[in-house]
Design a protein around this motif. Structure first.
Motif, short mmCIF file in Angstrom:
data_model
loop_
_atom_site.label_atom_id
_atom_site.label_comp_id
_atom_site.label_asym_id
_atom_site.label_seq_id
_atom_site.Cartn_x
_atom_site.Cartn_y
_atom_site.Cartn_z
N GLU A 95 0.82 -1.20 0.00
CA GLU A 95 0.00 0.00 0.00
C GLU A 95 0.85 1.26 0.00
OE1 GLU A 95 -2.44 -0.32 3.43
OE2 GLU A 95 -3.61 -2.03 2.68
N THR A 96 2.05 1.19 0.59
CA THR A 96 2.90 2.36 0.75
C THR A 96 3.78 2.63 -0.47
OG1 THR A 96 2.98 1.94 3.13
CG2 THR A 96 4.63 3.46 2.23
N VAL A 97 4.46 1.58 -0.97
CA VAL A 97 5.44 1.79 -2.04
C VAL A 97 5.05 1.12 -3.34
CG1 VAL A 97 7.29 2.01 -0.35
CG2 VAL A 97 6.83 -0.22 -1.38
N GLY A 98 4.00 0.29 -3.34
CA GLY A 98 3.56 -0.37 -4.56
C GLY A 98 4.07 -1.79 -4.67
N ARG A 99 3.33 -2.64 -5.39
CA ARG A 99 3.67 -4.06 -5.50
C ARG A 99 5.00 -4.28 -6.22
NH1 ARG A 99 1.18 -9.05 -5.00
NH2 ARG A 99 -0.63 -7.99 -4.07
N GLU A 100 5.30 -3.44 -7.22
CA GLU A 100 6.54 -3.64 -7.95
C GLU A 100 7.76 -3.44 -7.04
OE1 GLU A 100 8.93 -1.82 -11.84
OE2 GLU A 100 6.82 -1.32 -11.49
N GLN A 101 7.72 -2.41 -6.21
CA GLN A 101 8.84 -2.17 -5.30
C GLN A 101 8.94 -3.26 -4.25
OE1 GLN A 101 11.06 0.13 -5.85
NE2 GLN A 101 12.28 -0.52 -4.10
N VAL A 102 7.79 -3.78 -3.80
CA VAL A 102 7.82 -4.89 -2.86
C VAL A 102 8.48 -6.10 -3.51
CG1 VAL A 102 6.38 -6.55 -1.60
CG2 VAL A 102 5.84 -4.13 -1.52
N GLY A 103 8.21 -6.32 -4.80
CA GLY A 103 8.86 -7.41 -5.51
C GLY A 103 10.37 -7.27 -5.52
N SER A 182 -0.63 -14.79 -1.45
CA SER A 182 -0.81 -13.38 -1.77
C SER A 182 0.30 -12.83 -2.65
CB SER A 182 -0.88 -12.56 -0.47
OG SER A 182 -1.98 -12.94 0.32
N PHE A 183 1.49 -13.40 -2.51
CA PHE A 183 2.65 -12.96 -3.30
C PHE A 183 3.31 -14.19 -3.92
CE2 PHE A 183 1.93 -9.82 -0.01
CZ PHE A 183 2.10 -8.60 -0.66
N PRO A 184 2.69 -14.77 -4.96
CA PRO A 184 3.22 -16.02 -5.53
C PRO A 184 4.63 -15.90 -6.09
CG PRO A 184 1.48 -15.07 -6.92
CD PRO A 184 1.47 -14.31 -5.64
N SER A 185 5.11 -14.68 -6.31
CA SER A 185 6.47 -14.52 -6.82
C SER A 185 7.52 -15.07 -5.87
CB SER A 185 6.76 -13.04 -7.10
OG SER A 185 6.74 -12.28 -5.90
N VAL A 186 7.17 -15.18 -4.58
CA VAL A 186 8.16 -15.68 -3.62
C VAL A 186 8.54 -17.12 -3.93
CG1 VAL A 186 7.31 -14.14 -1.79
CG2 VAL A 186 6.46 -16.49 -1.90
N CYS A 187 7.63 -17.86 -4.56
CA CYS A 187 7.94 -19.26 -4.89
C CYS A 187 8.99 -19.32 -6.00
CB CYS A 187 6.68 -20.00 -5.29
SG CYS A 187 5.48 -20.17 -3.94
N GLY A 188 8.89 -18.39 -6.96
CA GLY A 188 9.91 -18.32 -7.99
C GLY A 188 11.26 -17.93 -7.42
N HIS A 189 11.24 -16.98 -6.48
CA HIS A 189 12.48 -16.59 -5.81
C HIS A 189 13.07 -17.75 -5.03
CE1 HIS A 189 11.86 -12.59 -7.14
NE2 HIS A 189 10.98 -12.23 -6.24
N GLU A 190 12.20 -18.60 -4.48
CA GLU A 190 12.68 -19.74 -3.71
C GLU A 190 13.45 -20.71 -4.61
OE1 GLU A 190 10.75 -21.81 0.08
OE2 GLU A 190 9.72 -22.37 -1.76
N LEU A 191 12.95 -20.94 -5.81
CA LEU A 191 13.68 -21.78 -6.76
C LEU A 191 15.06 -21.18 -7.06
CD1 LEU A 191 11.01 -22.80 -9.43
CD2 LEU A 191 12.21 -24.31 -7.86
#
Length: 228
Positions: A95-103, A182-191
């Motif tokens: 909410e503060t910095v945006g989803r892209e920055q959280v990524g 909520s943030f499925p990208s974390v699974c890609g980062h885990e790989l």
């Protein structure tokens, strides 16, 4: 004696369902070496507590089977490493910095974690490093295990046909499951993190809890095997 045995048996049932994904009362009875009647009493209690659920599976002959599996509440009984706080924090950051920055922040976190894993798994044989990685994951709240894979078995989870040293790491619970939803990208980062922690290897996902499976699985093999 009975008051100490009952919670232990229930916990054994939960662990078995976590690891196997599902089981019938008869299968549980055989595994725990108890009578089917005793197992059904425990299953009835666990279902009343909302920790398991069942579905009816019809077979060609005889009465239909009741197959039991963990409910979401049952899975939540296993360690989650302060996941609710982490998810709330990520939502606030979004909410503060945006989803892209959280990524971007998540990517940096996984890179840092990969460097920590790489230092701690050591520089031994691939088998030693995989075993060390699994121990690190267990310490973080994952019910994890590993095994070596024969070439024919590896072909069932990979398109590679060459002979090589291969291992499968299986995790029966996810310490960040709510975050992954909520943030499925974390699974890609885990790989990426596993691959970075094991230099000279590739990591391929074979099973995924987020896709509704009862475990996450990873096939680990040397890059030399992939290149042949």
């Amino acid at each position: 004696m009975a008051t100490t045995q009952q919670p232990s048996t229930k916990q054994d049932i939960l662990h078995h369902l976590l690891k196997q994904g599902q089981a019938t009362a008869q299968e549980l009875a055989e595994h725990l070496k108890l009578s089917p009647q005793a197992i059904r009493r425990h299953l009835k209690d666990l279902e009343a507590e909302g920790l398991i659920l069942h579905e009816v599976v019809h077979v060609s002959m005889g009465r239909p089977n009741h197959v039991y599996k963990l409910s979401r509440q049952g899975r939540d009984r296993f360690p989650d490493r302060y996941e609710e706080f982490a998810l709330s924090l990520l939502d606030t950051l979004t909410e503060t910095v945006g989803r892209e920055q959280v990524g971007v922040l998540l990517q940096k976190q996984w890179e840092r974690k990969a460097a920590e894993y790489r230092d701690r798994v050591g520089s031994g044989s691939l088998q030693e490093r995989v075993a060390n990685l699994v121990e690190l994951r267990r310490a973080e709240g994952y019910m994890a295990e590993w095994h070596s894979v024969a070439a024919t078995e590896a072909q069932s989870v990979s398109t590679q046909s060459d002979q090589a040293e291969r291992y499968v790491v299986t995790e029966y619970n996810c310490a960040i499951s709510h975050i992954a939803e909520s943030f499925p990208s974390v699974c890609g980062h885990e790989l990426e993190m596993f691959a970075a922690a094991l230099p000279g290897c590739t990591v391929e996902r074979t099973h995924w809890i987020v896709n509704g499976e009862h475990r996450c699985g990873y096939l680990i093999q040397t890059k030399a095997a992939v290149g042949n």
